[in-house]
Motif scaffolding. Structure first.
Motif, PDB file in Angstrom:
ATOM      1  N   PRO A 157      46.120 111.378 -24.907  1.00  0.00           N
ATOM      2  CA  PRO A 157      45.632 110.086 -24.406  1.00  0.00           C
ATOM      3  C   PRO A 157      46.727 109.361 -23.624  1.00  0.00           C
ATOM      4  O   PRO A 157      47.908 109.498 -23.933  1.00  0.00           O
ATOM      5  CB  PRO A 157      45.269 109.327 -25.698  1.00  0.00           C
ATOM      6  CG  PRO A 157      46.148 109.938 -26.749  1.00  0.00           C
ATOM      7  CD  PRO A 157      46.286 111.387 -26.377  1.00  0.00           C
ATOM      8  N   ILE A 158      46.326 108.611 -22.617  1.00  0.00           N
ATOM      9  CA  ILE A 158      47.278 107.904 -21.765  1.00  0.00           C
ATOM     10  C   ILE A 158      47.087 106.399 -21.929  1.00  0.00           C
ATOM     11  O   ILE A 158      45.969 105.889 -21.782  1.00  0.00           O
ATOM     12  CB  ILE A 158      47.097 108.292 -20.285  1.00  0.00           C
ATOM     13  CG1 ILE A 158      47.170 109.814 -20.123  1.00  0.00           C
ATOM     14  CG2 ILE A 158      48.139 107.604 -19.412  1.00  0.00           C
ATOM     15  CD1 ILE A 158      48.478 110.415 -20.543  1.00  0.00           C
ATOM     16  N   HIS A 159      48.187 105.705 -22.242  1.00  0.00           N
ATOM     17  CA  HIS A 159      48.106 104.259 -22.421  1.00  0.00           C
ATOM     18  C   HIS A 159      49.131 103.533 -21.549  1.00  0.00           C
ATOM     19  O   HIS A 159      49.365 102.341 -21.732  1.00  0.00           O
ATOM     20  CB  HIS A 159      48.345 103.900 -23.886  1.00  0.00           C
ATOM     21  CG  HIS A 159      47.394 104.571 -24.833  1.00  0.00           C
ATOM     22  ND1 HIS A 159      46.052 104.265 -24.898  1.00  0.00           N
ATOM     23  CD2 HIS A 159      47.601 105.564 -25.741  1.00  0.00           C
ATOM     24  CE1 HIS A 159      45.460 105.021 -25.815  1.00  0.00           C
ATOM     25  NE2 HIS A 159      46.373 105.817 -26.340  1.00  0.00           N
ATOM     26  N   GLN A 160      49.757 104.260 -20.614  1.00  0.00           N
ATOM     27  CA  GLN A 160      50.802 103.684 -19.784  1.00  0.00           C
ATOM     28  C   GLN A 160      50.365 103.610 -18.325  1.00  0.00           C
ATOM     29  O   GLN A 160      49.451 104.315 -17.893  1.00  0.00           O
ATOM     30  CB  GLN A 160      52.085 104.541 -19.886  1.00  0.00           C
ATOM     31  CG  GLN A 160      52.551 104.822 -21.301  1.00  0.00           C
ATOM     32  CD  GLN A 160      52.971 103.568 -22.037  1.00  0.00           C
ATOM     33  OE1 GLN A 160      53.580 102.671 -21.445  1.00  0.00           O
ATOM     34  NE2 GLN A 160      52.662 103.496 -23.317  1.00  0.00           N
ATOM     35  N   LYS A 161      51.052 102.768 -17.572  1.00  0.00           N
ATOM     36  CA  LYS A 161      50.786 102.676 -16.136  1.00  0.00           C
ATOM     37  C   LYS A 161      51.740 103.550 -15.332  1.00  0.00           C
ATOM     38  O   LYS A 161      51.495 103.843 -14.161  1.00  0.00           O
ATOM     39  CB  LYS A 161      50.906 101.225 -15.670  1.00  0.00           C
ATOM     40  CG  LYS A 161      49.824 100.300 -16.244  1.00  0.00           C
ATOM     41  CD  LYS A 161      49.968  98.897 -15.681  1.00  0.00           C
ATOM     42  CE  LYS A 161      48.863  97.991 -16.224  1.00  0.00           C
ATOM     43  NZ  LYS A 161      48.989  96.598 -15.698  1.00  0.00           N
ATOM     44  N   ILE A 173      53.533 109.522 -25.074  1.00  0.00           N
ATOM     45  CA  ILE A 173      53.615 108.098 -24.701  1.00  0.00           C
ATOM     46  C   ILE A 173      53.801 107.960 -23.184  1.00  0.00           C
ATOM     47  O   ILE A 173      52.847 107.875 -22.452  1.00  0.00           O
ATOM     48  CB  ILE A 173      54.730 107.363 -25.480  1.00  0.00           C
ATOM     49  CG1 ILE A 173      54.536 107.553 -27.007  1.00  0.00           C
ATOM     50  CG2 ILE A 173      54.717 105.873 -25.128  1.00  0.00           C
ATOM     51  CD1 ILE A 173      55.618 106.937 -27.838  1.00  0.00           C
ATOM     52  N   ASP A 174      55.056 107.935 -22.699  1.00  0.00           N
ATOM     53  CA  ASP A 174      55.295 107.743 -21.267  1.00  0.00           C
ATOM     54  C   ASP A 174      56.034 108.926 -20.634  1.00  0.00           C
ATOM     55  O   ASP A 174      56.608 108.797 -19.550  1.00  0.00           O
ATOM     56  CB  ASP A 174      56.095 106.458 -21.029  1.00  0.00           C
ATOM     57  CG  ASP A 174      57.473 106.508 -21.673  1.00  0.00           C
ATOM     58  OD1 ASP A 174      57.757 107.456 -22.445  1.00  0.00           O
ATOM     59  OD2 ASP A 174      58.282 105.604 -21.394  1.00  0.00           O
ATOM     60  N   LYS A 181      41.923 114.709 -17.649  1.00  0.00           N
ATOM     61  CA  LYS A 181      41.640 114.965 -19.064  1.00  0.00           C
ATOM     62  C   LYS A 181      41.151 116.394 -19.260  1.00  0.00           C
ATOM     63  O   LYS A 181      40.197 116.828 -18.617  1.00  0.00           O
ATOM     64  CB  LYS A 181      40.600 113.978 -19.577  1.00  0.00           C
ATOM     65  CG  LYS A 181      40.381 114.011 -21.088  1.00  0.00           C
ATOM     66  CD  LYS A 181      41.576 113.439 -21.830  1.00  0.00           C
ATOM     67  CE  LYS A 181      41.274 113.351 -23.335  1.00  0.00           C
ATOM     68  NZ  LYS A 181      42.423 112.841 -24.091  1.00  0.00           N
TER      69      LYS A 181
END
Length: 206
Positions: free
Chosen positions: A134-138, A174-175, A204
């Motif tokens: 999953p990606i939660h960073q810009k 994370i990043d 994905k």
């Protein structure tokens, strides 16, 4: 005047016509796959360089050392003449892109026997990573599993942006996107050949 021109031509020939043997690069704290990538880059892009063979006589011999410390790169090149060290140049870089820039732009200035065969044009492209993470960073950076930073933080793009380079089954923590050794070596090869990453698309995995 003729004598002066002849001397000049001889000097030019002497400077540009030397046979240079390159020893296999020494790699430390980096994917072993990098060894062949850097060796081939020097042979294919610099004038008069051949793989070192102890049975052949070379005017000069060079030996690169490439290592990583805390994610950054350090490249040193030893230059030998008549089996004696005559020069050493070291450069450091915070990313693979910066390392490629310095090899292309600074090494020929620092080591006078090394001359690029032709200009390596810069090509700015996007890169796509396929991952189940999953990606939660810009923004995201790209490293090998050894921890060296190939690409500093770049913006994560959305369609309809298109990518020229892509890798699948990438682990994203994370990043940070972690490339396996084969993928990291391929990306390093792209960087050495003038590709620069503008942004990154995340696809994905199913």
């Amino acid at each position: 005047m003729k004598k002066i021109c002849l001397i000049f031509l001889l000097l030019v020939f002497y400077s540009y016509g030397q046979d240079i043997g390159i020893k296999t690069p020494v790699i430390r704290n980096l994917p072993e796959n990098y060894k062949k990538i850097f060796l081939n880059f020097f042979i294919n892009n610099f004038k008069n360089i051949q793989p070192y063979n102890p049975e052949n006589k070379f005017d000069y011999i060079i030996k690169p050392y490439i290592s990583s410390i805390a994610g950054s790169y350090n490249l040193c090149i030893d230059v030998f003449k008549a089996q004696k060290p005559i020069h050493i140049i070291c450069i450091s870089a915070e990313s693979g892109e910066q390392l490629a820039d310095k090899i292309i732009n600074e090494i020929p200035k620092e080591i006078e026997i090394l001359h690029l065969q032709k200009e390596i044009p810069i090509k700015r492209v996007n890169l796509q990573l396929e991952s189940i993470s999953p990606i939660h960073q810009k923004n995201i950076k790209i490293t090998s599993h050894n921890g060296d930073t190939l690409i500093e933080y770049k913006e994560i793009l959305s369609p309809p942006a298109k990518a020229v380079i892509s890798f699948n089954k990438v682990i994203i923590n994370i990043d940070t996107a972690l490339l396996n050794n084969k993928q990291a070596a391929k990306l390093m090869e792209y960087l050495l050949n003038g590709y620069r990453i503008q942004g990154i698309l995340i696809k994905k995995s199913e």
